[in-house]
Design a protein around this motif. Structure first.
Motif, PDB file in Angstrom:
ATOM      1  N   UNK A   1       0.827  -1.197   0.000  1.00 34.06           N
ATOM      2  CA  UNK A   1       0.000   0.000   0.000  1.00 34.06           C
ATOM      3  C   UNK A   1       0.871   1.260   0.000  1.00 34.06           C
ATOM      4  N   UNK A   2       1.925   1.269   0.807  1.00 34.31           N
ATOM      5  CA  UNK A   2       2.764   2.465   0.898  1.00 34.31           C
ATOM      6  C   UNK A   2       3.432   2.806  -0.438  1.00 34.31           C
ATOM      7  N   UNK A   3       3.806   1.780  -1.215  1.00 32.95           N
ATOM      8  CA  UNK A   3       4.443   2.052  -2.503  1.00 32.95           C
ATOM      9  C   UNK A   3       3.496   2.842  -3.397  1.00 32.95           C
ATOM     10  N   UNK A   4       2.245   2.430  -3.454  1.00 31.88           N
ATOM     11  CA  UNK A   4       1.265   3.137  -4.290  1.00 31.88           C
ATOM     12  C   UNK A   4       1.041   4.562  -3.788  1.00 31.88           C
ATOM     13  N   UNK A   5       0.978   4.718  -2.477  1.00 32.39           N
ATOM     14  CA  UNK A   5       0.788   6.060  -1.898  1.00 32.39           C
ATOM     15  C   UNK A   5       1.991   6.941  -2.214  1.00 32.39           C
ATOM     16  N   UNK A   6       3.199   6.409  -2.010  1.00 33.48           N
ATOM     17  CA  UNK A   6       4.402   7.199  -2.287  1.00 33.48           C
ATOM     18  C   UNK A   6       4.512   7.534  -3.768  1.00 33.48           C
ATOM     19  N   UNK A   7       4.117   6.596  -4.616  1.00 33.35           N
ATOM     20  CA  UNK A   7       4.181   6.888  -6.049  1.00 33.35           C
ATOM     21  C   UNK A   7       3.217   8.016  -6.410  1.00 33.35           C
ATOM     22  N   UNK A   8       2.034   8.011  -5.807  1.00 31.06           N
ATOM     23  CA  UNK A   8       1.081   9.103  -6.049  1.00 31.06           C
ATOM     24  C   UNK A   8       1.649  10.432  -5.549  1.00 31.06           C
ATOM     25  N   UNK A   9       2.223  10.418  -4.339  1.00 29.75           N
ATOM     26  CA  UNK A   9       2.833  11.641  -3.803  1.00 29.75           C
ATOM     27  C   UNK A   9       3.972  12.115  -4.707  1.00 29.75           C
ATOM     28  N   UNK A  56      12.067   2.671  -4.740  1.00 33.02           N
ATOM     29  CA  UNK A  56      11.658   3.005  -3.373  1.00 33.02           C
ATOM     30  C   UNK A  56      12.144   1.966  -2.378  1.00 33.02           C
ATOM     31  N   UNK A  57      11.938   0.710  -2.693  1.00 31.09           N
ATOM     32  CA  UNK A  57      12.233  -0.368  -1.731  1.00 31.09           C
ATOM     33  C   UNK A  57      13.721  -0.635  -1.551  1.00 31.09           C
ATOM     34  N   UNK A  58      14.507  -0.545  -2.605  1.00 29.00           N
ATOM     35  CA  UNK A  58      15.926  -0.909  -2.532  1.00 29.00           C
ATOM     36  C   UNK A  58      16.714  -0.096  -1.514  1.00 29.00           C
ATOM     37  N   UNK A  59      16.647   1.243  -1.535  1.00 29.30           N
ATOM     38  CA  UNK A  59      17.410   1.997  -0.538  1.00 29.30           C
ATOM     39  C   UNK A  59      16.943   1.716   0.887  1.00 29.30           C
ATOM     40  N   UNK A  95      11.399  -6.610   7.149  1.00 27.78           N
ATOM     41  CA  UNK A  95      11.363  -7.027   5.747  1.00 27.78           C
ATOM     42  C   UNK A  95      10.076  -6.545   5.080  1.00 27.78           C
ATOM     43  N   UNK A  96       8.962  -6.696   5.765  1.00 26.03           N
ATOM     44  CA  UNK A  96       7.675  -6.276   5.196  1.00 26.03           C
ATOM     45  C   UNK A  96       7.622  -4.761   5.025  1.00 26.03           C
ATOM     46  N   UNK A  97       8.056  -4.016   6.047  1.00 31.05           N
ATOM     47  CA  UNK A  97       7.977  -2.555   5.966  1.00 31.05           C
ATOM     48  C   UNK A  97       8.840  -1.992   4.846  1.00 31.05           C
ATOM     49  N   UNK A  98      10.098  -2.429   4.752  1.00 27.44           N
ATOM     50  CA  UNK A  98      10.995  -1.834   3.754  1.00 27.44           C
ATOM     51  C   UNK A  98      10.940  -2.548   2.419  1.00 27.44           C
ATOM     52  N   UNK A  99      11.051  -3.868   2.460  1.00 24.94           N
ATOM     53  CA  UNK A  99      11.171  -4.623   1.222  1.00 24.94           C
ATOM     54  C   UNK A  99       9.858  -4.852   0.495  1.00 24.94           C
ATOM     55  N   UNK A 100       8.739  -4.698   1.172  1.00 28.21           N
ATOM     56  CA  UNK A 100       7.455  -4.929   0.520  1.00 28.21           C
ATOM     57  C   UNK A 100       6.590  -3.666   0.483  1.00 28.21           C
ATOM     58  N   UNK A 101       6.313  -3.106   1.649  1.00 33.01           N
ATOM     59  CA  UNK A 101       5.436  -1.933   1.700  1.00 33.01           C
ATOM     60  C   UNK A 101       6.116  -0.666   1.174  1.00 33.01           C
ATOM     61  N   UNK A 102       7.424  -0.567   1.309  1.00 34.97           N
ATOM     62  CA  UNK A 102       8.103   0.660   0.918  1.00 34.97           C
ATOM     63  C   UNK A 102       7.905   1.758   1.946  1.00 34.97           C
ATOM     64  N   UNK A 103       7.786   1.365   3.197  1.00 33.91           N
ATOM     65  CA  UNK A 103       7.558   2.308   4.285  1.00 33.91           C
ATOM     66  C   UNK A 103       8.874   2.978   4.664  1.00 33.91           C
ATOM     67  N   UNK A 104       8.851   4.272   4.886  1.00 31.62           N
ATOM     68  CA  UNK A 104      10.074   5.020   5.197  1.00 31.62           C
ATOM     69  C   UNK A 104      10.489   4.913   6.668  1.00 31.62           C
TER      70      UNK A 104
END
Length: 166
Positions: A1-9, A56-59, A95-104
């Motif tokens: 979900x966070x990846x989609x939100x960040x991409x929109x932002x 987004x996820x890699x860094x 792993x879920x927060x960074x590698x999947x959700x893309x949460x900062x």
């Protein structure tokens, strides 16, 4: 979900500029720096054709590895330092927060642990800058400030730390 939100932002910052983004999107609640960085990642994605989620996820995943290394270093001669660092890095939530959700949040955790590591090395100005950088990503890190101030023994140094962090 966070990846989609960040991409929109990121797209909003790209399309409307940083200031315009805050006017157009009522859900814009992150500090300007991280919003601008996400826009740069979006631009890189558009230029290369590599999906934004990878940029987004890699860094963030790399910052998790760096945080684990800092934890390992902070624990010094403790016999459990390998286990503690591995427990952080391999924790399913990390792993879920960074590698999947893309949460900062992993970036905030990195800068907080980096701040503590610098304080343990008596590098007060650098520690304050690290904490200040975390504030550029998410503001709730300010809640750690009182605990960090207790770590600093002199009032003058506490004041310097606060000013430098700001």
């Amino acid at each position: 979900q966070d990846v989609a939100i960040w991409e929109r932002h990121a797209r909003d910052v790209h399309d409307h500029g940083l200031i315009g983004y805050y006017h157009v999107d009522p859900s814009a609640n992150h500090p300007p720096f991280i919003s601008e960085v996400e826009s740069w990642l979006f631009d890189a994605s558009e230029a290369t054709g590599i999906p934004f989620r990878i940029f987004l996820r890699s860094p963030l995943a790399l910052l998790d590895a760096a945080t684990a290394f800092l934890l390992f270093s902070l624990l010094g001669a403790c016999q459990w330092r390998f286990a503690a660092a591995a427990a952080y890095w391999l924790n399913p939530l990390s792993i879920i927060f960074s590698g999947y959700h893309g949460n900062t949040d992993s970036a905030v955790a990195f800068f907080l642990v980096f701040c503590v590591w610098l304080l343990s090395k008596d590098k007060l100005p650098a520690a304050a800058i690290a904490l200040g950088l975390s504030l550029w990503i998410k503001l709730p890190i300010v809640l750690a400030l009182p605990a960090l101030l207790f770590f600093i023994s002199e009032w003058r140094k506490r004041f310097q730390f606060l000013v430098t962090t700001g």
